[in-house]
Design a protein around this motif. Structure first.
Motif, short mmCIF file in Angstrom:
data_model
loop_
_atom_site.label_atom_id
_atom_site.label_comp_id
_atom_site.label_asym_id
_atom_site.label_seq_id
_atom_site.Cartn_x
_atom_site.Cartn_y
_atom_site.Cartn_z
N LYS A 55 27.66 35.58 33.10
CA LYS A 55 27.67 35.28 34.54
C LYS A 55 27.85 33.79 34.82
N GLN A 65 18.26 35.04 22.64
CA GLN A 65 17.14 35.96 22.88
C GLN A 65 17.22 37.18 21.97
N PRO A 118 20.24 43.18 25.28
CA PRO A 118 19.30 42.07 25.49
C PRO A 118 17.97 42.60 26.02
N ASP A 119 16.86 42.08 25.47
CA ASP A 119 15.55 42.68 25.76
C ASP A 119 14.85 42.08 27.00
N LEU A 174 18.06 30.73 32.04
CA LEU A 174 18.16 32.08 31.48
C LEU A 174 19.57 32.61 31.69
N GLY A 229 16.68 31.14 36.59
CA GLY A 229 17.72 32.13 36.31
C GLY A 229 19.07 31.45 36.48
N GLY A 255 24.70 41.05 33.46
CA GLY A 255 25.37 41.01 34.76
C GLY A 255 26.14 42.28 35.08
N THR A 256 25.55 43.43 34.80
CA THR A 256 26.30 44.69 34.97
C THR A 256 26.65 44.93 36.44
N ARG A 257 25.75 44.52 37.36
CA ARG A 257 26.03 44.79 38.77
C ARG A 257 27.22 43.97 39.27
P1 UTP Z 1 18.91 40.14 36.16
O1 UTP Z 1 17.64 40.87 36.22
O2 UTP Z 1 19.66 39.93 37.42
O3 UTP Z 1 19.84 40.87 35.08
O4 UTP Z 1 18.65 38.74 35.46
P2 UTP Z 1 21.36 40.66 34.69
O5 UTP Z 1 21.48 41.22 33.30
O6 UTP Z 1 21.81 39.24 34.84
O7 UTP Z 1 22.17 41.53 35.73
P3 UTP Z 1 22.26 43.13 35.90
O8 UTP Z 1 20.87 43.59 36.23
O9 UTP Z 1 22.78 43.70 34.61
O10 UTP Z 1 23.23 43.28 37.02
C1 UTP Z 1 17.94 37.69 36.08
C2 UTP Z 1 18.10 36.47 35.19
O11 UTP Z 1 17.54 36.73 33.90
C3 UTP Z 1 18.53 36.53 32.90
C4 UTP Z 1 19.87 36.66 33.61
O12 UTP Z 1 20.89 35.98 32.90
C5 UTP Z 1 19.55 36.05 34.96
O13 UTP Z 1 19.58 34.65 34.90
N1 UTP Z 1 18.37 37.54 31.84
C6 UTP Z 1 18.27 38.85 32.17
C7 UTP Z 1 18.36 37.12 30.54
O14 UTP Z 1 18.48 35.91 30.25
N2 UTP Z 1 18.19 38.08 29.57
C8 UTP Z 1 18.10 39.40 29.85
O15 UTP Z 1 17.97 40.21 28.90
C9 UTP Z 1 18.12 39.80 31.19
#
Ligand code: UTP
Length: 405
Positions: free
Chosen positions: A109, A177, A201-202, A95, A231, A100-102
């Motif tokens: 990422k 996605q 992204p959903d 995935l 992930g 990866g906003t954080r």
């Molecule tokens: P997170 O919940 O950590 O979200 O994703 P994120 O978008 O990577 O980070 P923040 O919350 O904005 O900081 C957990 C896993 O799910 C994937 C991410 O790439 C990561 O492997 N993911 C998350 C998706 O593939 N699609 C999404 O829409 C959200």
């Protein structure tokens, strides 16, 4: 979709403001806006209340395969797992569509370099992990990488430029996605431009729907019966781990779920447990406080198994559930948009992204084993730039596990 149809649809969901600037747009912008409206999944709005107002059923602990139990059965599990890998019955889904906003890194990422003295990219960690797990089977599985419309092109280019980190290119398949509109605190769709809703992204829950659309027939053709979902951001995880695969397949369940013992009741991870007798994952924010802190007589947490986004799913069962709609959850974020017709970049959260979650699939599987792994050996998620679950903490754990950085 023409203006009248779009207008009627928006009215049904109290979102007429989306067409506020319509008369002032060029013909191309009008067409773009109407096409965006047509592609929005408005059913998301119906499921929002479902997710947020959900009443939990009776929550009970799940019997997990503990580290001790796994140690005893390890060679048997490995044999079963390696046979499944060798016969091509297992595929991997990574995935990588998150924003990866954080982490605050300007790029997907997976393209982040976690190395210190030499480059070690997050994607490289995941590829290395699969190759190490599958070396004894002398074959590699099909690897499906989920991207988002925002990061698809750059991800593909990055992997190509790095020669897929030594993986067989023919076995790597990208799929994109879906997206969902972002909303403000009043539930109104935010606009990125006068002619463009904010679409983000959903979530990671739509992965199988998107994969099935792109590669459903190929999964059958290639004989893939199991999918190991992982992930992108846990740089220490074991993907395609033969022991985990063997334990799940051998247990006769539809799903396996790697888990670690929680470090504290408040740790912000989903917990694998049972709800009304059915295995499920309850997110930390949905878990009632009194259950979070419940201990047994030895002082151990009763709901102690946190999930680490590494699952094995039966493809047959996933296909059965494809028509069931997963609920959308609200993720509060800073969302750049337009305000009063002008660009607005918020410094604090100003609304929600709508996300479906992969954890919600577990309950639909009907049966699942929780498989305990050692957190110091398999859990180093890169979520934040500093502090907990950060680049720093992941680097420290990689070094502790003998990875040269
Ligand atoms: P997170 O919940 O950590 O979200 O994703 P994120 O978008 O990577 O980070 P923040 O919350 O904005 O900081 C957990 C896993 O799910 C994937 C991410 O790439 C990561 O492997 N993911 C998350 C998706 O593939 N699609 C999404 O829409 C959200």
């Amino acid at each position: 979709m023409n203006f009248e149809a779009a207008s009627a649809l928006l009215e049904k969901y109290s979102q007429q403001h989306v067409l506020h600037y319509y008369d002032k747009l060029s013909d191309t912008q009008k067409a773009t806006l109407l096409s965006s409206i047509e592609n929005i999944d408005f059913s998301a709005f119906k499921t929002l209340n479902m997710a947020e107002n959900k009443q939990l059923g009776q929550v009970t602990p799940i019997d997990a395969l503990s580290l001790k139990e796994i140690k005893k059965q390890r060679s048997r599990y490995i044999q079963t797992g390696l046979a499944a890998i060798r016969e091509g019955r297992v595929g991997v889904v990574l995935l990588a569509g998150g924003q990866g906003t954080r982490l605050g890194f300007n790029g997907p990422k997976g393209t982040f370099n976690i190395g210190v003295n030499k480059p070690l990219y997050i994607f490289e960690c995941q590829i290395n992990s699969i190759m190490a797990s599958c070396a004894p089977a002398q074959t590699l599985p099909h690897l499906f990488i989920m991207t988002s419309p925002q990061n698809d092109e750059i991800t593909r280019k990055f992997m190509e430029e790095h020669d897929y980190f030594g993986y067989d290119k023919k076995l790597i398949h990208f799929f994109v996605q879906g997206v969902a509109p972002a909303i403000n605190y009043d539930g109104k769709i935010l606009m990125a431009e006068k002619y463009k809703p904010v679409l983000t992204p959903d979530g990671n829950g739509g992965w199988f729907a998107a994969l099935n659309k792109a590669y459903g027939r190929m999964l059958s053709k290639w004989g893939i019966e199991w999918l190991n979902l992982a992930g992108v951001d846990n740089v220490l995880q074991k993907i395609c781990d033969p022991a985990f695969i063997g334990a799940t397949i051998g247990s006769g369940v539809n799903c396996g779920c790697k888990s670690v013992k929680k470090v504290s009741p408040e740790e912000r991870v989903g917990v694998i447990c049972k709800e009304d007798g059915v295995p499920t994952v309850i997110e930390y924010y949905d878990m009632p406080q009194k259950l979070k802190v419940r201990h047994d007589v030895k002082g151990e947490l009763i709901f102690c198994y946190g999930v680490i986004l590494n699952y094995l799913f039966s493809v047959e069962k996933l296909k059965e559930t494809i028509k069931k709609k997963l609920p959308y959850h609200l993720a509060e974020k800073k969302i750049p948009c337009i305000k009063g017709g002008k660009k607005f970049v918020p410094e604090a959260p100003n609304g929600y992204k709508l996300e479906q979650l992969a954890v919600d699939l577990v309950k639909l599987m009907g049966s699942c084993i929780a498989y305990e792994v050692e957190r110091e050996v398999e859990f180093a998620p890169v979520k934040n730039a500093t502090g907990a679950d950060s680049v720093e903490s992941a680097r420290a754990l990689l070094i502790k596990n003998g990875v040269e950085l």
